[in-house]
Design an enzyme around this catalytic site. Structure first.
Site, mmCIF file in Angstrom:
data_model
loop_
_atom_site.group_PDB
_atom_site.id
_atom_site.type_symbol
_atom_site.label_atom_id
_atom_site.label_comp_id
_atom_site.label_asym_id
_atom_site.label_seq_id
_atom_site.Cartn_x
_atom_site.Cartn_y
_atom_site.Cartn_z
ATOM 1 N N GLY A 165 1.907 0.261 -6.559
ATOM 2 C CA GLY A 165 3.339 0.521 -6.389
ATOM 3 C C GLY A 165 4.144 -0.659 -6.909
ATOM 4 O O GLY A 165 3.813 -1.804 -6.637
ATOM 5 N N ARG A 178 -1.785 4.470 -11.695
ATOM 6 C CA ARG A 178 -3.091 4.550 -11.043
ATOM 7 C C ARG A 178 -4.149 4.756 -12.121
ATOM 8 O O ARG A 178 -3.885 5.307 -13.180
ATOM 9 C CB ARG A 178 -3.137 5.754 -10.081
ATOM 10 C CG ARG A 178 -2.381 5.509 -8.806
ATOM 11 C CD ARG A 178 -2.729 6.570 -7.765
ATOM 12 N NE ARG A 178 -1.518 6.959 -7.054
ATOM 13 C CZ ARG A 178 -0.936 8.138 -7.139
ATOM 14 N NH1 ARG A 178 -1.468 9.090 -7.892
ATOM 15 N NH2 ARG A 178 0.166 8.403 -6.481
ATOM 16 N N ASP A 235 -3.128 -4.643 -2.170
ATOM 17 C CA ASP A 235 -4.534 -4.692 -1.788
ATOM 18 C C ASP A 235 -5.428 -3.838 -2.698
ATOM 19 O O ASP A 235 -6.529 -4.245 -3.034
ATOM 20 C CB ASP A 235 -4.731 -4.363 -0.309
ATOM 21 C CG ASP A 235 -4.051 -3.080 0.113
ATOM 22 O OD1 ASP A 235 -3.525 -2.366 -0.761
ATOM 23 O OD2 ASP A 235 -4.050 -2.784 1.312
ATOM 24 N N THR A 270 4.083 -6.500 -3.522
ATOM 25 C CA THR A 270 4.173 -5.236 -2.790
ATOM 26 C C THR A 270 5.290 -5.349 -1.774
ATOM 27 O O THR A 270 5.426 -6.387 -1.120
ATOM 28 C CB THR A 270 2.858 -4.883 -2.063
ATOM 29 O OG1 THR A 270 3.155 -3.925 -1.030
ATOM 30 C CG2 THR A 270 2.220 -6.080 -1.395
ATOM 31 N N ASP A 284 1.932 -6.662 3.303
ATOM 32 C CA ASP A 284 0.730 -6.493 4.122
ATOM 33 C C ASP A 284 -0.495 -7.206 3.550
ATOM 34 O O ASP A 284 -1.608 -6.703 3.658
ATOM 35 C CB ASP A 284 0.444 -4.999 4.305
ATOM 36 C CG ASP A 284 0.255 -4.279 2.972
ATOM 37 O OD1 ASP A 284 0.569 -4.882 1.924
ATOM 38 O OD2 ASP A 284 -0.201 -3.129 2.984
#
Lengths: 331, 331, 331, 331
Positions: A19, A80, A111, A134, A138
């Site tokens: 993303g 992707r 990640d 990101t 996270d």
């Protein structure tokens, strides 16, 4: 090319994957210009790992990254790539890098990006350094990820706007923000925008507790109430919560807004631009210093190196104390 | 109180009704300060027509409207009121105004507000002047309504953000904006943000046409495509269109965002503040000039008076030529 | 009032002092609501220390701090106070606090504020806790001060705008930003906005170096150049530098902009609101925990307590490495 | 190329000249895409009239103007050109256009641009159409010029910020805005931002009147006062006025801010993008319709054609009534 720890690196491949996040362009600029400054070449790879497999390579020079610092998105595009999840795909990518005389890789992403990078680096003993990009924040081992601060500001700006109309009509809004596994955007967005409650994946809020927060606000004749809901919250999202509350509080005028993809765009905040600039420069320094399979992070204001495995698997975590702060401040 | 055309007006009731719009506070300020300047009193009525029935009256003075020019929402609140839709409700409201020695009314709102105002004025021969406040811009007789320009800027800001991420991932976004009966926000938002197509209630776009626009953009290898959809568009909204397109263009990565209530809030734009200031001052001048049952508008830069009936029933209309402009500019 | 470490504190005085900073209102809200949550009263003191001397006291309740989180400035106002710089002034202030049964003090401000607070606390053995609020970010012991992030974003937004016109006309702009003793705003604003050079008080740049940076950019036919100058820079400010450069580079079209007080206002950034919220809550916890004569800070994401003396006298410092980053990234 | 009124035009030269204005890029995009849509070629000319003399020509295609709608500045650059002010210069420019088979010209700029365009068109009987692009809004025959609305919003945003700090410290600010001969930005900025007074070139304000406005506000214990001063105001600018006021009101805390070039940049407002899009398309239609030596404007929402001479020499004018509105609303 300067003589440093590692004298073998001459040409660095650079890609963005997963993303997109505001500030990625700042990192692209910093990687390119730092590398150029140290005499290294940079090859931009389009569409993430897909570009490694498709040989979507193009040299990046200083002027190619002019005037991108202030732009959201990523000039290298993102996509992707299922093929890169296979050993064969990664082998093909490796062969292409070798053919193009690319001898190190900088990957910007989250990640998923680092998982792929870790496998690739291990299988082909290839130097890869990661930059955390990101909006979800996270990743473990860095205080902030690129894009998080901008997304947080976008959320706060939107909630401020919604509060204007919520107050005019004395309404209760459930506002859903991004964050599939992490509640940082919802939690800190809630603190920053003065919401009554936040619902996040890490620490579930019981419906009984939510009711008591709302009743509390209502009793004090607040003009409006805002509840921030993380996308990944376990009870079914903003619409589900809204329905339950509507049933129990028929006198509430309840509305739902899903903020969606506006959280991914926009000119990066000052803080994200600085972070991207420092991490990009740090990635080149790390490569020149023979580092590999690490994410560049910033902790306590200083550049740190975090092994991919540690960055991905560990959890920053959310503390109960922070959820309590929402309650205390909306009291 | 100054001696003017109408020597009988001494105390003016002021309310906001219907959907709130950024700039309503500027109109409240302008009505209050213009009235004060001319020696007239202003009584703020909370929650629209409900406040007339509930006697929610409170004198507004110059300092009460300090620092509200820059705030979205309405300090007088807004609400729906079923009771005012009955003759009995309006009679009760009238009695309350008489009791409070309020001898004229300024109402800020949209067509629903003016419909009620028209009935009330007629039944009780009461001087009422309306100020157009609605983000939809769907009132006849004024170039713009208060709130429209701010909402348009919010939409453009959001579409710009979405474009960043749409371009990074080469996606097609359907973005739904407000406008139940009017496509002004979608149409002009589409022109301003550079969208490929706009879908509005006034002039339907056939699915075949939409497909050709999209195919055209795709053929030219555009990086992303944006379609703006008005809430009141007749074919079922953004999600429905997205589903059809996804089926026919399996290689498109299609997403949907519903902008929702963020379009109603935010600090008013310069243009909306000026409009609100001029209309508010114009409303007081009209009342002092014995005008009644009219909406204050601005056409060609000049204050105009438009009978309620004309403002509500007529249509500004959208021209085919404007839709064509979207197509030409995205070509 | 809850029974805690310190059972004697029941009523807390709260003031803002020195130059105002966006986010101060968020701290006022957090102090008030946290105190209320723990059963303590808060008395707002207007106009900084002057209000202590003039008894400008007014109880603050939860609803008094509604809807201020998003507002710049300070609802408690700020002012200079010469009288408080004298022993007699501080004695009078103390007597007034005692009379009003105020038994602890929270002060929001910068180094001048904390200097006064330290003296007052010492002379009267009075519990005082400080919250760092200044756009300059020049306090030791906290990663950031309230207002700094907002000011940085305002600077970056302005420089982005100036870059548009600078690029259209291929000009060189010297832009002066705030910071009398500290170059944080100039340095990080320069990194975030992509400037060619920054001139700061901590590490002087020689004119020869500046010339080489500019010549370098010019040689590469950059479209525009931006130099950020801190107000407190030692060589005489933006206008002086501009004059020297104009003389030596007659083909440059040189302009100067002094950003001025717009840097002090505006809705606080998400980050400043979160910081203010946490520090405000932290101040109440510290008082309940018998702490005094300390500034509440955040380091590495955690609340810390820093003695006033240490916060004021020490220097965060700017590293040469950070200045180098500007050069590397503009290369 | 389509067969229309004028069958001879095949290739159109396009330039921006004079002070740049946000929205010029939108006009460049609209001219290019409208021309392409109608089968005409567009040649971009860099650096205004200088580019005509230097043969700085480059074909513009649809994709060259992608993603510029949201950018301030002008991708075609702007510059002053003394040579074009001579007959010889214009002859040279003409010869270059003929050589490059450019058979019509679209110029985007202000009165200086149109003066040159008018001479050129007359001397060489060359079809030239102008698009009004200037933040000053000082052209006759169009309700608004491209860039004005954006600059107005920038001013209002800045004044809002300054008001935050002005109110916190109870200060009086003189804020100087652009406008050498026209007070539109100051006047309407003042209405939109709620200033106490505006000082403009068209209608001088006496010092006595200014004092009475300020005293009035001060008497009512306003929290702050703002006076907007147009650059071209006749009494010597913001600093001079500030000095006089400081002398007469020693208890006022007076400050000055010169907004400067931030008013020229930034992403164009929705309204400026729509205006630029419509005018750009209108310019191509006018050329196809055999029009020449006219400025394209919008009056009352409709495209109009205004002879250059009329657009430059006439005055839109500011009405006393508008200045009065500032006074009434700040009362």
């Amino acid at each position: 090319m300067v003589e440093l720890g590692n004298t073998t690196i001459k040409r660095i491949g650079l890609l963005t994957s997963g993303g997109d996040a505001p500030g990625m362009n700042g990192a692209i600029r910093a990687v390119t210009r730092s590398a150029n400054y140290h005499g290294l070449e940079v090859v931009g790879i389009s569409h993430g790992y897909r570009g490694m497999i498709n040989k979507a390579f193009k040299t990046l020079e200083s002027k190619d990254v002019s005037n991108i610092l202030q732009q959201g998105g990523t000039i290298l595009k993102s996509a992707r790539c299922m093929e890169f999840k296979t050993i064969e795909g990664r082998k093909k990518a490796y062969d292409n890098l070798i053919e193009a005389k690319i001898d190190a890789l900088v990957v910007i992403g989250g990640d998923g990006t680092f998982t792929g990078a870790g496998l690739f680096a291990k299988e082909h003993n290839f130097p890869v350094v990661g930059i955390p990009g990101t909006i979800d924040n996270d990743l473990y081992g860095t205080d902030f990820t690129i894009g998080y601060d901008t997304a947080l500001n976008t959320i706060v700006d939107c909630v401020d706007k919604i509060k204007d109309t919520a107050t005019a009509h004395e309404r209760l809004f459930f506002i859903e923000v991004m964050g599939r596994d992490a509640g940082f955007l919802a939690l800190n967005g809630g603190i920053a925008a003065g919401s009554e409650a936040v619902l996040i994946p890490e620490i579930p809020t019981s419906y009984a507790d939510l009711k008591s927060y709302l009743a509390n606000g209502y009793r004090k004749s607040k003009n409006s109430s805002i509840v921030l809901v993380a996308e990944g919250e376990k009870e079914g999202g903003a619409f589900n919560w809204a329905k339950r509350v509507e049933k129990d509080f028929p006198d509430y005028d309840v509305r739902v807004t899903i903020l969606g993809h506006i959280q991914r765009g926009g000119t990066p905040s000052a803080s994200d631009r600085i972070l991207a600039s420092r991490l990009g420069a740090g990635a080149i320094e790390a490569l020149m210093d023979d580092q590999k399979s690490i994410m560049i992070g910033i902790e306590n204001g200083e550049i740190v190196h975090v092994p991919f495995t540690k960055a991905i698997k560990n959890q920053k975590g959310v503390k109960q104390q922070q959820l309590d702060l929402v309650k205390i401040l909306s009291n």
